[in-house]
Design a protein around this motif. Structure first.
Motif, PDB file in Angstrom:
ATOM      1  N   ASP A 261      15.097   0.385  42.379  1.00 48.16           N
ATOM      2  CA  ASP A 261      15.516   1.496  43.224  1.00 48.16           C
ATOM      3  C   ASP A 261      16.490   1.049  44.305  1.00 48.16           C
ATOM      4  O   ASP A 261      17.363   1.818  44.728  1.00 48.16           O
ATOM      5  CB  ASP A 261      14.292   2.152  43.870  1.00 48.16           C
ATOM      6  N   TRP A 262      16.355  -0.190  44.760  1.00 49.38           N
ATOM      7  CA  TRP A 262      17.275  -0.699  45.769  1.00 49.38           C
ATOM      8  C   TRP A 262      18.705  -0.777  45.235  1.00 49.38           C
ATOM      9  O   TRP A 262      19.666  -0.625  45.989  1.00 49.38           O
ATOM     10  CB  TRP A 262      16.826  -2.081  46.237  1.00 49.38           C
ATOM     11  N   ILE A 263      18.818  -1.037  43.940  1.00 45.69           N
ATOM     12  CA  ILE A 263      20.145  -1.222  43.343  1.00 45.69           C
ATOM     13  C   ILE A 263      20.830   0.120  43.117  1.00 45.69           C
ATOM     14  O   ILE A 263      21.996   0.312  43.478  1.00 45.69           O
ATOM     15  CB  ILE A 263      20.020  -2.008  42.027  1.00 45.69           C
ATOM     16  N   THR A 264      20.115   1.067  42.525  1.00 42.09           N
ATOM     17  CA  THR A 264      20.728   2.359  42.203  1.00 42.09           C
ATOM     18  C   THR A 264      21.038   3.178  43.452  1.00 42.09           C
ATOM     19  O   THR A 264      21.881   4.072  43.418  1.00 42.09           O
ATOM     20  CB  THR A 264      19.799   3.164  41.289  1.00 42.09           C
ATOM     21  N   ALA A 265      20.379   2.871  44.578  1.00 41.07           N
ATOM     22  CA  ALA A 265      20.602   3.646  45.805  1.00 41.07           C
ATOM     23  C   ALA A 265      21.982   3.431  46.396  1.00 41.07           C
ATOM     24  O   ALA A 265      22.448   4.242  47.208  1.00 41.07           O
ATOM     25  CB  ALA A 265      19.539   3.293  46.838  1.00 41.07           C
ATOM     26  N   VAL A 266      22.664   2.338  46.008  1.00 42.33           N
ATOM     27  CA  VAL A 266      23.971   2.031  46.593  1.00 42.33           C
ATOM     28  C   VAL A 266      25.104   2.235  45.599  1.00 42.33           C
ATOM     29  O   VAL A 266      26.232   1.842  45.865  1.00 42.33           O
ATOM     30  CB  VAL A 266      23.993   0.576  47.105  1.00 42.33           C
ATOM     31  N   ALA A 267      24.829   2.847  44.456  1.00 45.37           N
ATOM     32  CA  ALA A 267      25.836   2.963  43.405  1.00 45.37           C
ATOM     33  C   ALA A 267      27.033   3.808  43.829  1.00 45.37           C
ATOM     34  O   ALA A 267      28.148   3.610  43.329  1.00 45.37           O
ATOM     35  CB  ALA A 267      25.206   3.551  42.137  1.00 45.37           C
ATOM     36  N   ASP A 268      26.851   4.751  44.733  1.00 43.64           N
ATOM     37  CA  ASP A 268      27.939   5.653  45.116  1.00 43.64           C
ATOM     38  C   ASP A 268      28.722   5.154  46.327  1.00 43.64           C
ATOM     39  O   ASP A 268      29.568   5.888  46.860  1.00 43.64           O
ATOM     40  CB  ASP A 268      27.382   7.044  45.408  1.00 43.64           C
ATOM     41  N   ARG A 269      28.493   3.929  46.755  1.00 42.49           N
ATOM     42  CA  ARG A 269      29.226   3.349  47.877  1.00 42.49           C
ATOM     43  C   ARG A 269      30.214   2.318  47.327  1.00 42.49           C
ATOM     44  O   ARG A 269      29.792   1.276  46.814  1.00 42.49           O
ATOM     45  CB  ARG A 269      28.271   2.706  48.876  1.00 42.49           C
ATOM     46  N   PRO A 270      31.526   2.565  47.419  1.00 41.59           N
ATOM     47  CA  PRO A 270      32.529   1.772  46.685  1.00 41.59           C
ATOM     48  C   PRO A 270      32.433   0.268  46.913  1.00 41.59           C
ATOM     49  O   PRO A 270      32.280  -0.500  45.957  1.00 41.59           O
ATOM     50  CB  PRO A 270      33.859   2.350  47.186  1.00 41.59           C
ATOM     51  N   VAL A 271      32.529  -0.170  48.161  1.00 40.22           N
ATOM     52  CA  VAL A 271      32.537  -1.606  48.440  1.00 40.22           C
ATOM     53  C   VAL A 271      31.151  -2.195  48.260  1.00 40.22           C
ATOM     54  O   VAL A 271      30.973  -3.259  47.635  1.00 40.22           O
ATOM     55  CB  VAL A 271      33.059  -1.871  49.866  1.00 40.22           C
ATOM     56  N   LEU A 272      30.146  -1.534  48.771  1.00 40.98           N
ATOM     57  CA  LEU A 272      28.784  -2.053  48.672  1.00 40.98           C
ATOM     58  C   LEU A 272      28.324  -2.142  47.225  1.00 40.98           C
ATOM     59  O   LEU A 272      27.606  -3.083  46.842  1.00 40.98           O
ATOM     60  CB  LEU A 272      27.837  -1.168  49.476  1.00 40.98           C
ATOM     61  N   SER A 273      28.737  -1.201  46.381  1.00 42.99           N
ATOM     62  CA  SER A 273      28.324  -1.239  44.973  1.00 42.99           C
ATOM     63  C   SER A 273      28.901  -2.457  44.261  1.00 42.99           C
ATOM     64  O   SER A 273      28.243  -3.056  43.400  1.00 42.99           O
ATOM     65  CB  SER A 273      28.758   0.042  44.267  1.00 42.99           C
ATOM     66  N   VAL A 274      30.134  -2.836  44.616  1.00 42.05           N
ATOM     67  CA  VAL A 274      30.731  -4.042  44.029  1.00 42.05           C
ATOM     68  C   VAL A 274      29.936  -5.277  44.434  1.00 42.05           C
ATOM     69  O   VAL A 274      29.630  -6.151  43.605  1.00 42.05           O
ATOM     70  CB  VAL A 274      32.206  -4.168  44.462  1.00 42.05           C
ATOM     71  N   LEU A 275      29.594  -5.360  45.706  1.00 40.44           N
ATOM     72  CA  LEU A 275      28.834  -6.523  46.189  1.00 40.44           C
ATOM     73  C   LEU A 275      27.446  -6.575  45.560  1.00 40.44           C
ATOM     74  O   LEU A 275      26.943  -7.651  45.218  1.00 40.44           O
ATOM     75  CB  LEU A 275      28.724  -6.468  47.705  1.00 40.44           C
ATOM     76  N   VAL A 276      26.818  -5.408  45.384  1.00 43.60           N
ATOM     77  CA  VAL A 276      25.472  -5.368  44.806  1.00 43.60           C
ATOM     78  C   VAL A 276      25.499  -5.820  43.354  1.00 43.60           C
ATOM     79  O   VAL A 276      24.645  -6.607  42.907  1.00 43.60           O
ATOM     80  CB  VAL A 276      24.872  -3.959  44.935  1.00 43.60           C
ATOM     81  N   LEU A 277      26.469  -5.334  42.569  1.00 39.05           N
ATOM     82  CA  LEU A 277      26.533  -5.754  41.165  1.00 39.05           C
ATOM     83  C   LEU A 277      26.922  -7.220  41.035  1.00 39.05           C
ATOM     84  O   LEU A 277      26.493  -7.896  40.093  1.00 39.05           O
ATOM     85  CB  LEU A 277      27.503  -4.866  40.392  1.00 39.05           C
ATOM     86  N   ALA A 278      27.736  -7.732  41.960  1.00 39.28           N
ATOM     87  CA  ALA A 278      28.035  -9.162  41.953  1.00 39.28           C
ATOM     88  C   ALA A 278      26.768  -9.978  42.202  1.00 39.28           C
ATOM     89  O   ALA A 278      26.499 -10.974  41.514  1.00 39.28           O
ATOM     90  CB  ALA A 278      29.095  -9.483  42.996  1.00 39.28           C
ATOM     91  N   LEU A 279      25.980  -9.545  43.175  1.00 42.04           N
ATOM     92  CA  LEU A 279      24.707 -10.225  43.447  1.00 42.04           C
ATOM     93  C   LEU A 279      23.760 -10.092  42.262  1.00 42.04           C
ATOM     94  O   LEU A 279      23.057 -11.043  41.890  1.00 42.04           O
ATOM     95  CB  LEU A 279      24.070  -9.637  44.705  1.00 42.04           C
ATOM     96  N   LEU A 280      23.738  -8.908  41.650  1.00 40.59           N
ATOM     97  CA  LEU A 280      22.870  -8.705  40.489  1.00 40.59           C
ATOM     98  C   LEU A 280      23.263  -9.628  39.342  1.00 40.59           C
ATOM     99  O   LEU A 280      22.395 -10.163  38.640  1.00 40.59           O
ATOM    100  CB  LEU A 280      22.949  -7.243  40.048  1.00 40.59           C
ATOM    101  N   ALA A 281      24.565  -9.832  39.138  1.00 37.23           N
ATOM    102  CA  ALA A 281      25.014 -10.745  38.081  1.00 37.23           C
ATOM    103  C   ALA A 281      24.521 -12.163  38.329  1.00 37.23           C
ATOM    104  O   ALA A 281      24.151 -12.878  37.388  1.00 37.23           O
ATOM    105  CB  ALA A 281      26.542 -10.721  37.993  1.00 37.23           C
ATOM    106  N   ILE A 282      24.514 -12.575  39.589  1.00 44.29           N
ATOM    107  CA  ILE A 282      24.034 -13.917  39.928  1.00 44.29           C
ATOM    108  C   ILE A 282      22.538 -14.033  39.655  1.00 44.29           C
ATOM    109  O   ILE A 282      22.062 -15.034  39.108  1.00 44.29           O
ATOM    110  CB  ILE A 282      24.337 -14.236  41.399  1.00 44.29           C
ATOM    111  N   LEU A 283      21.785 -13.006  40.009  1.00 40.15           N
ATOM    112  CA  LEU A 283      20.327 -13.070  39.877  1.00 40.15           C
ATOM    113  C   LEU A 283      19.877 -12.932  38.428  1.00 40.15           C
ATOM    114  O   LEU A 283      18.940 -13.609  37.998  1.00 40.15           O
ATOM    115  CB  LEU A 283      19.677 -11.983  40.734  1.00 40.15           C
ATOM    116  N   LEU A 284      20.517 -12.048  37.670  1.00 44.03           N
ATOM    117  CA  LEU A 284      20.068 -11.803  36.300  1.00 44.03           C
ATOM    118  C   LEU A 284      20.365 -12.988  35.376  1.00 44.03           C
ATOM    119  O   LEU A 284      19.629 -13.223  34.418  1.00 44.03           O
ATOM    120  CB  LEU A 284      20.733 -10.539  35.746  1.00 44.03           C
ATOM    121  N   SER A 285      21.468 -13.702  35.630  1.00 41.00           N
ATOM    122  CA  SER A 285      21.812 -14.895  34.843  1.00 41.00           C
ATOM    123  C   SER A 285      21.910 -14.592  33.353  1.00 41.00           C
ATOM    124  O   SER A 285      21.352 -15.312  32.522  1.00 41.00           O
ATOM    125  CB  SER A 285      20.790 -16.012  35.095  1.00 41.00           C
ATOM    126  N   ILE A 286      22.618 -13.519  33.009  1.00 39.73           N
ATOM    127  CA  ILE A 286      22.782 -13.136  31.610  1.00 39.73           C
ATOM    128  C   ILE A 286      23.916 -13.940  30.992  1.00 39.73           C
ATOM    129  O   ILE A 286      24.942 -14.177  31.643  1.00 39.73           O
ATOM    130  CB  ILE A 286      23.070 -11.626  31.495  1.00 39.73           C
TER     131      ILE A 286
END
Length: 356
Positions: A261-286
């Motif tokens: 829920d923390w991730i989807t709550a920021v999806a509509d914020r342009p700059v913050l959404s980029v930073l969140v998905l960048a952080l998510l990429a680091i954490l998920l390690s896909i």
């Protein structure tokens, strides 16, 4: 041999003479009885460490016995297994390729193939990453093998970043995950290659040799090529495999701990959404061969945010950080990872604004 106490010489008896004439009980010529045995403090420490390990196992078994069937633990175990099994084949491929480079490719080849000046060597190494199928786990041992063979660190590190992000398998997977959107493939290629080359040029200009621990040779320089190949591969697979497990454990833990829920709550914020998905990429390690399908499923996020996910992940994630630390040292990681993160974000914003 001379006797230091009396100055006389004592004749040495062979084993046959001793058996024939009998042993006279004089053991002055024998090594001390404690030779070959661990000394007292070391032996005591080993016993205590082993006892502590057994105690931790017992406590852990008692504490986890009622939690092993929980949904969170099952999710953690599934993610850890998926990360490890997904990355292991590419890690083995990278280690084998690195060992082959060490054993069979002479150093003179790299001096001829790669330009001496970093301004030219870095983009050549980045472009070379486009022809080698593999993920980030394979790129670390290959980059270490290149440095062993005399390739400039800046060029080897550019290859490390570019290979898992722009190789043909990754680009085809991106095209399949984003059907009818060739601009996403082009944006991923341009942003990833641009960031890798920029990191390489900056490292060539400002990097210091004591920041990077050079990979060591783990074989006899005069050994045969096949023996060098075998010994290099055995060492690297054990060394890199351990850090892969550490990174996988950290990634799986964070996958379970961070609420969605923390991730989807920021999806509509342009700059913050980029930073969140960048952080998510680091954490998920896909693995980079599969991350495009995850990015495509994040429909609430903007194309630029998805691009950041695709650009940052292959260059910075938890298992990759662990592998880099094990290969090049933590002094390298403390400088290389922040530099790479800043440039990948800048290129994601720029290329996303331009193409997407």
């Amino acid at each position: 041999m001379p006797d230091s106490s009396s100055g006389s010489s004592v004749p040495s008896l062979s084993l046959g003479d001793s058996l024939a004439h009998g042993w006279d009980g004089d053991d002055d010529g024998l090594p001390p009885s404690e030779w070959g045995r661990p000394r007292g403090p070391r032996r005591t420490a080993t016993v205590w460490v082993f006892a502590l390990f057994i105690a931790l196992l017992a406590v852990g078994n008692t504490w986890l016995s009622d939690r092993l069937d929980g949904e969170a633990f099952l999710a953690w175990a599934t993610i850890f297994t998926a990360i490890s099994l997904q990355a292991l084949p590419f890690l083995v491929f990278g280690v084998a390729l690195s060992a082959a480079l060490t054993a069979f490719v002479p150093a003179a080849f790299w001096r001829r193939a790669i330009p001496r000046r970093s301004v030219f060597a870095v983009p050549v190494a980045g472009a070379a990453g486009a022809v080698l199928p593999g993920c980030e786990c394979a790129s670390v041992p290959v980059a270490g093998g290149l440095i062993k063979r005399g390739v400039a660190p800046a060029a080897a590190l550019t290859f490390l970043l570019a290979a898992p992000a722009i190789n043909p398998v990754v680009l085809v997977a991106t095209a399949v995950a984003f059907p009818g959107q060739p601009e996403m493939v082009a944006a991923r290629f341009a942003a990833s290659l641009g960031a890798a080359v920029a990191v390489g040029w900056l490292w060539a200009r400002f990097g210091r040799s004591d920041w990077l621990r050079p990979p060591r040779l783990h074989h006899d320089p005069d050994a045969s090529k096949w023996r060098v190949f075998r010994e290099s591969m055995q060492h690297d697979i054990m060394h890199a495999g351990g850090f892969l497990v550490v990174g996988g454990l950290a990634a799986a833990t964070l996958n379970v701990v961070v609420p969605r829920d923390w991730i989807t709550a920021v999806a509509d914020r342009p700059v913050l959404s980029v930073l969140v998905l960048a952080l998510l990429a680091i954490l998920l390690s896909i693995c980079s061969e599969a991350d495009a399908f995850v990015a495509a499923s994040l429909t609430a996020f903007s194309p630029t945010a998805k691009l950041a996910f695709l650009v940052v992940g292959p260059m910075i994630d938890l298992k990759l950080i662990a592998l880099q630390a094990g290969t090049f040292g933590w002094a390298f990681v403390r400088r290389f990872v922040p530099l790479t993160l800043v440039l990948t974000l800048l290129f994601s914003f720029a290329i996303g604004w331009w193409l997407l």
